[in-house]
Motif scaffolding. Sequence first.
Motif, PDB file in Angstrom:
ATOM      1  N   LEU A  93       0.845  -1.183   0.000  1.00 47.18           N
ATOM      2  CA  LEU A  93       0.000   0.000   0.000  1.00 47.18           C
ATOM      3  C   LEU A  93       0.889   1.245   0.000  1.00 47.18           C
TER       4      LEU A  93
ATOM      5  N   TYR B 222     -11.057   2.217  -8.423  1.00 46.65           N
ATOM      6  CA  TYR B 222     -12.018   2.233  -7.329  1.00 46.65           C
ATOM      7  C   TYR B 222     -11.530   3.163  -6.227  1.00 46.65           C
TER       8      TYR B 222
ATOM      9  N   GLN C  60     -12.126   3.632  -1.995  1.00 42.53           N
ATOM     10  CA  GLN C  60     -12.694   3.021  -0.793  1.00 42.53           C
ATOM     11  C   GLN C  60     -12.500   3.959   0.384  1.00 42.53           C
TER      12      GLN C  60
ATOM     13  N   PRO D   9     -15.430  -0.729  -1.666  1.00 43.90           N
ATOM     14  CA  PRO D   9     -14.932   0.049  -2.810  1.00 43.90           C
ATOM     15  C   PRO D   9     -16.082   0.501  -3.698  1.00 43.90           C
TER      16      PRO D   9
ATOM     17  N   PHE E  41      -7.797   2.121  -5.567  1.00 44.79           N
ATOM     18  CA  PHE E  41      -7.313   0.862  -6.125  1.00 44.79           C
ATOM     19  C   PHE E  41      -7.487   0.854  -7.634  1.00 44.79           C
TER      20      PHE E  41
ATOM     21  N   PHE F 216      -7.124  -6.885  -7.841  1.00 46.53           N
ATOM     22  CA  PHE F 216      -6.896  -5.539  -7.331  1.00 46.53           C
ATOM     23  C   PHE F 216      -5.433  -5.341  -6.955  1.00 46.53           C
ATOM     24  N   GLY F 217      -4.921  -4.127  -7.186  1.00 49.25           N
ATOM     25  CA  GLY F 217      -3.616  -3.756  -6.683  1.00 49.25           C
ATOM     26  C   GLY F 217      -3.678  -3.473  -5.189  1.00 49.25           C
ATOM     27  N   ALA F 218      -2.529  -3.182  -4.600  1.00 49.89           N
ATOM     28  CA  ALA F 218      -2.458  -2.937  -3.158  1.00 49.89           C
ATOM     29  C   ALA F 218      -3.080  -1.606  -2.768  1.00 49.89           C
TER      30      ALA F 218
ATOM     31  N   ARG G 106      -3.161   5.007  -0.388  1.00 56.44           N
ATOM     32  CA  ARG G 106      -3.925   5.702   0.662  1.00 56.44           C
ATOM     33  C   ARG G 106      -3.674   7.190   0.535  1.00 56.44           C
TER      34      ARG G 106
ATOM     35  N   GLN H 279     -10.598  -9.026   2.048  1.00 54.86           N
ATOM     36  CA  GLN H 279      -9.682  -7.881   2.037  1.00 54.86           C
ATOM     37  C   GLN H 279      -8.902  -7.830   3.343  1.00 54.86           C
TER      38      GLN H 279
ATOM     39  N   ASP I 215      -4.925  -3.253   4.867  1.00 47.27           N
ATOM     40  CA  ASP I 215      -3.962  -2.547   4.018  1.00 47.27           C
ATOM     41  C   ASP I 215      -3.644  -3.293   2.720  1.00 47.27           C
ATOM     42  N   GLN I 216      -4.577  -4.082   2.234  1.00 51.54           N
ATOM     43  CA  GLN I 216      -4.420  -4.762   0.948  1.00 51.54           C
ATOM     44  C   GLN I 216      -5.671  -4.553   0.106  1.00 51.54           C
ATOM     45  N   GLY I 217      -5.554  -4.843  -1.172  1.00 47.51           N
ATOM     46  CA  GLY I 217      -6.717  -4.788  -2.048  1.00 47.51           C
ATOM     47  C   GLY I 217      -7.597  -6.004  -1.868  1.00 47.51           C
ATOM     48  N   PRO I 218      -8.859  -5.904  -2.273  1.00 46.41           N
ATOM     49  CA  PRO I 218      -9.755  -7.068  -2.183  1.00 46.41           C
ATOM     50  C   PRO I 218      -9.262  -8.213  -3.069  1.00 46.41           C
ATOM     51  N   GLN I 219      -9.452  -9.432  -2.587  1.00 48.55           N
ATOM     52  CA  GLN I 219      -9.047 -10.625  -3.323  1.00 48.55           C
ATOM     53  C   GLN I 219     -10.280 -11.506  -3.521  1.00 48.55           C
TER      54      GLN I 219
ATOM     55  N   LEU J  71     -16.048  -8.808   1.815  1.00 49.40           N
ATOM     56  CA  LEU J  71     -16.893  -7.922   1.017  1.00 49.40           C
ATOM     57  C   LEU J  71     -17.752  -8.732   0.059  1.00 49.40           C
TER      58      LEU J  71
ATOM     59  N   PHE K 100     -20.308  -2.722  -4.318  1.00 51.40           N
ATOM     60  CA  PHE K 100     -19.860  -3.408  -3.116  1.00 51.40           C
ATOM     61  C   PHE K 100     -20.727  -3.050  -1.914  1.00 51.40           C
ATOM     62  N   GLY K 101     -20.853  -4.003  -0.993  1.00 56.23           N
ATOM     63  CA  GLY K 101     -21.423  -3.725   0.310  1.00 56.23           C
ATOM     64  C   GLY K 101     -20.364  -3.141   1.238  1.00 56.23           C
TER      65      GLY K 101
END
Lengths: 112, 113
Positions: free
Chosen positions: A8, A35, A37, A43, A88, A102-104, A107, B37, B40-44, B91, B104-105
């Motif tokens: 991030l 996106y 978030q 997001p 993102f 998705f990328g990291a 922020r 998620q 500190d990472q993106g959703p997977q 998510l 997304f919710g």
Amino acid sequence: SQWGEENLQALSIQEGEDVTMNCSYKTYTTVVQWYRQKSGKGPAQLILIRSNEREKRSGRLRATLDTSSQSSSLSITGTLATDTAVYFCATPLNTGNYKYVFGAGTRLKVIA
Amino acid sequence: EAGVTQSPRYAVLQEGQAVSFWCDPISGHDTLYWYQQPRDQGPQLLVYFRDEAVIDNSQLPSDRFSAVRPKGTNSTLKIQSAKQGDTATYLCASSHRVGTEVFFGKGTRLTVV
């Protein structure tokens, strides 16, 4: 991993400044989604850009996609404190696949 | 229109406990996604459905995770025996059809201690 940046990134700017966030990806793609978030929320899609568009605008947002360098950018002009969020980029795992990776993220903190 | 609704918003478990997450997608959306998620990472992506059918669950740890969408509307994601590594926000998202805008919710924040 799909993406060059694994961690991030964090940016802190003053309200009114312009900002550009970048993503680089490892595998060929013809579409990138951006996106945003906000804290405690899921997001929300901002822009979807395809390779035949090269550049796409939506209000204060501008996205670019360069398939030759396998990179995409999102710019925000005249930032507001309400732009504070994690941004993102996401791209399909394979061409024609709707399994988005998705990328990291970046922020972004905009200080009023 | 109402957005994607998830419950609960938060869950705290001991390792080995089970938990279920529930998702109500936007009405009329045939495609439903579950993402994990980590902080500190993106959703997977874990799994996604078109109507009641699983389209891709290749990233779902099948020994402990399961997901269903029996009537092609609401969906449940279950973790049978939670591990500390499952700590993340889960998510749910939906779209009118695959390839269109995804909504997304707010997610369920899970902490496994």
